[in-house]
Write an enzyme that holds these catalytic residues in place. Structure first.
Site, PDB file in Angstrom:
ATOM      1  N   GLU A 138       0.845  -1.201   0.000  1.00 30.38           N
ATOM      2  CA  GLU A 138       0.000   0.000   0.000  1.00 30.38           C
ATOM      3  C   GLU A 138       0.875   1.244   0.000  1.00 30.38           C
ATOM      4  O   GLU A 138       1.867   1.320   0.725  1.00 30.38           O
ATOM      5  CB  GLU A 138      -0.881  -0.029   1.251  1.00 30.38           C
TER       6      GLU A 138
ATOM      7  N   ASP B 214      -4.191   0.286  -9.454  1.00 32.84           N
ATOM      8  CA  ASP B 214      -5.591  -0.069  -9.641  1.00 32.84           C
ATOM      9  C   ASP B 214      -5.892  -0.412 -11.097  1.00 32.84           C
ATOM     10  O   ASP B 214      -6.572  -1.399 -11.397  1.00 32.84           O
ATOM     11  CB  ASP B 214      -6.500   1.083  -9.201  1.00 32.84           C
TER      12      ASP B 214
ATOM     13  N   GLY C  81     -12.734   1.730  -1.595  1.00 37.86           N
ATOM     14  CA  GLY C  81     -11.339   1.283  -1.683  1.00 37.86           C
ATOM     15  C   GLY C  81     -11.180   0.056  -2.554  1.00 37.86           C
ATOM     16  O   GLY C  81     -10.157  -0.626  -2.491  1.00 37.86           O
ATOM     17  N   LEU C  82     -12.178  -0.234  -3.393  1.00 41.90           N
ATOM     18  CA  LEU C  82     -12.137  -1.444  -4.223  1.00 41.90           C
ATOM     19  C   LEU C  82     -11.970  -1.088  -5.699  1.00 41.90           C
ATOM     20  O   LEU C  82     -12.152  -1.933  -6.573  1.00 41.90           O
ATOM     21  CB  LEU C  82     -13.399  -2.285  -3.992  1.00 41.90           C
TER      22      LEU C  82
ATOM     23  N   GLY D  60     -16.225   4.169  -3.871  1.00 39.56           N
ATOM     24  CA  GLY D  60     -15.629   4.829  -2.710  1.00 39.56           C
ATOM     25  C   GLY D  60     -15.344   3.876  -1.568  1.00 39.56           C
ATOM     26  O   GLY D  60     -15.189   4.290  -0.427  1.00 39.56           O
TER      27      GLY D  60
ATOM     28  N   SER E 261     -24.670   5.827 -17.013  1.00 39.97           N
ATOM     29  CA  SER E 261     -24.418   4.829 -15.975  1.00 39.97           C
ATOM     30  C   SER E 261     -25.733   4.505 -15.288  1.00 39.97           C
ATOM     31  O   SER E 261     -26.453   5.420 -14.867  1.00 39.97           O
ATOM     32  CB  SER E 261     -23.425   5.354 -14.940  1.00 39.97           C
TER      33      SER E 261
HETATM   34  P1  ADP Z   1     -12.959   3.820  -5.565  1.00 44.02           P
HETATM   35  O1  ADP Z   1     -12.203   3.734  -6.848  1.00 44.02           O
HETATM   36  O2  ADP Z   1     -12.172   3.356  -4.390  1.00 44.02           O
HETATM   37  O3  ADP Z   1     -14.291   3.148  -5.609  1.00 44.02           O
HETATM   38  P2  ADP Z   1     -12.923   6.617  -6.196  1.00 44.02           P
HETATM   39  O4  ADP Z   1     -13.243   7.825  -5.391  1.00 44.02           O
HETATM   40  O5  ADP Z   1     -11.574   6.499  -6.773  1.00 44.02           O
HETATM   41  O6  ADP Z   1     -13.267   5.359  -5.283  1.00 44.02           O
HETATM   42  O7  ADP Z   1     -13.943   6.494  -7.399  1.00 44.02           O
HETATM   43  C1  ADP Z   1     -15.336   6.561  -7.163  1.00 44.02           C
HETATM   44  C2  ADP Z   1     -15.975   7.420  -8.244  1.00 44.02           C
HETATM   45  O8  ADP Z   1     -15.933   6.726  -9.507  1.00 44.02           O
HETATM   46  C3  ADP Z   1     -17.438   7.673  -8.003  1.00 44.02           C
HETATM   47  O9  ADP Z   1     -17.639   8.791  -7.147  1.00 44.02           O
HETATM   48  C4  ADP Z   1     -17.949   7.939  -9.416  1.00 44.02           C
HETATM   49  O10 ADP Z   1     -17.654   9.258  -9.814  1.00 44.02           O
HETATM   50  C5  ADP Z   1     -17.102   6.997 -10.248  1.00 44.02           C
HETATM   51  N1  ADP Z   1     -17.808   5.711 -10.465  1.00 44.02           N
HETATM   52  C6  ADP Z   1     -17.430   4.494 -10.048  1.00 44.02           C
HETATM   53  N2  ADP Z   1     -18.329   3.550 -10.432  1.00 44.02           N
HETATM   54  C7  ADP Z   1     -19.290   4.198 -11.109  1.00 44.02           C
HETATM   55  C8  ADP Z   1     -20.501   3.785 -11.773  1.00 44.02           C
HETATM   56  N3  ADP Z   1     -20.892   2.515 -11.787  1.00 44.02           N
HETATM   57  N4  ADP Z   1     -21.247   4.731 -12.384  1.00 44.02           N
HETATM   58  C9  ADP Z   1     -20.856   6.019 -12.364  1.00 44.02           C
HETATM   59  N5  ADP Z   1     -19.756   6.467 -11.761  1.00 44.02           N
HETATM   60  C10 ADP Z   1     -18.970   5.577 -11.130  1.00 44.02           C
HETATM   61 MG    MG Z   2     -10.451   4.833  -7.318  1.00 43.76          MG
END
Ligand code: ADP
Ligand code: MG
Length: 393
Positions: free
Chosen positions: A39, A178, A130-131, A128, A73
């Protein structure tokens, strides 16, 4: 409680047809990931060991030749986002759509003739948490455009462009782990990645055959990597490397750590720089130690290294949070082989390596402790090492 593995998602092809009035040319998938160990090492040219989850972002997509990009989406409110490809510019907003739009921008910036697309997206990767829902979204878009426009780019090249989209278009200073995990992981393996040269090595990681389970505990605390804390750690690492006259902290071997920390203290480095250097050097070594254990078929012995990694992230890097610490401590007390936070921290998820027979009891203990502490119920599932990005149809 019974721990499940397979998420159920919606069908992007049907959504595409309903939105755009024709069937898509193809459907693609790209997974989220958990990082077993390594990490805050990827932006230090270091080592990481992620595995892909069965949770995926999926894209149904078709080419357009008129310079328009339409994005939808099923996971967010609002309709189709319609953009002009020649007007795409970094940091220009667009909310969630900046992730896939940024990929098209990065491809065009790299000189690839991508003239537009219609895309319908859907995902089972929790956001959001962390995955890496963001990398899954980027990589599935990159793979779809690569196939549709016959660009012939490799999985690693697509990952680099996806990272560029997130760094330069969206504006999140993430490392390469990632996107590489989402693009390059394979079924039944963890991905041992040297982030300096992006050499990937697939390390067999068949948990079920060894009677083991890797639980993911989503604390439901939404991390916000854009809030500056991640960037601050990154800057501290770069400052440490600069003060030690190294290209990157990866170049500091573990047996040179004590001397380096003395040098840093003498050169007036701040406490946070010293702690970041100690974490990164120890964490790189832990990756190599875990890989050696996996290669030797001794997965159980990796448990204490996960525990050690969590302590380093909590006490040195200071990127954990009370909910992550509670998940880890409870799992350890309930008999886990090892546990740590995974991903960028400040919320998100923890992983727990546990005997298969004890997985339900550990999950129950964590759920009960969260309730007793007044936290929202965590989401708990078993991580099955799954395939990277691929075409579905
Ligand atoms: P993580 O990658 O850990 O889930 P991030 O903050 O890096 O968290 O990314 C999350 C962001 O990615 C969301 O706030 C959104 O903007 C975008 N996102 C992820 N999945 C989707 C989805 N299925 N539809 C629309 N936006 C998405
Ligand atoms: Mg991310």
């Amino acid at each position: 409680m019974t721990v499940t593995t397979e998420p159920h998602g919606t069908e992007p092809a049907a959504a595409f047809t309903e939105l755009y009035g024709t069937a898509p040319e193809g459907v693609w998938a790209a997974p989220g990931r958990v990082n077993l160990i390594g990490e805050y090492t990827d932006f230090n040219d270091g080592f990481v060991l992620p595995l892909a989850l069965p949770h995926t972002a999926r894209a149904a997509a078709s080419r357009r030749t008129d310079g328009r990009l339409r994005l939808h989406s099923s996971d967010v409110p609002g309709g189709v986002v319609s953009l002009r490809v020649d007007e795409l510019a970094p940091h220009s907003g667009h909310g969630w759509a900046a992730y896939p739009a940024g990929v098209l921008w990065a491809l065009r910036e790299a000189g690839h003739p991508v003239t537009g697309a219609d895309i319908a997206l859907t995902s089972t990767v929790p956001t959001g948490a962390g995955l890496s829902s963001s990398a899954a979204l980027e990589v599935v878009t990159a793979l779809a455009l690569n196939d549709l426009f016959e660009l012939g780019l490799s999985a690693a090249e697509l990952a680099v462009l996806a990272q560029r989209a997130e760094n330069d278009f969206v504006g999140v200073p993430c490392g390469i782990m990632d996107q590489m995990a989402s693009a390059c992981c394979t079924d039944g393996h963890a991905l041992h990645l040297d982030t300096r040269d992006l050499t990937p090595r697939q390390v067999p990681f068949d948990l079920a055959a060894r009677g083991l389970t890797l639980l993911v505990v989503d604390t439901r605390v939404k991390h916000a990597l854009g809030d500056g804390a991640y960037a601050q750690r990154r800057a501290a690492c770069e400052e440490g490397a600069r003060l030690l006259s190294l290209p990157a902290l990866r170049d500091l071997p573990h047996d040179g750590l004590d001397t380096a920390l003395t040098t840093l203290a003498r050169s007036g480095a701040g406490e946070s720089v010293i702690r970041c250097v100690r974490h990164v050097v120890g964490e790189n070594r832990r990756v190599e130690q875990v890989v050696a254990l996996l290669d030797a078929g001794d997965v159980r012995s990796a448990g204490p290294l996960l525990d050690e990694g969590h302590r380093s992230l909590r006490d040195d890097l200071r990127v954990s949070c009370p909910e992550l610490d509670l998940a880890v401590a409870t799992a350890q007390k309930a008999g886990a082989l090892g546990a740590r936070m995974t991903g960028g921290g400040f919320g998100g998820s923890a992983i727990v390596l546990v005997e298969e027979a004890a997985a339900d009891a550990v999950a129950t203990a964590v759920t009960e402790e969260f309730a007793a502490a007044g936290h929202a119920a965590p989401g708990i599932f078993a991580a099955v090492p799954s395939a990277g990005a691929r075409r579905l149809g």
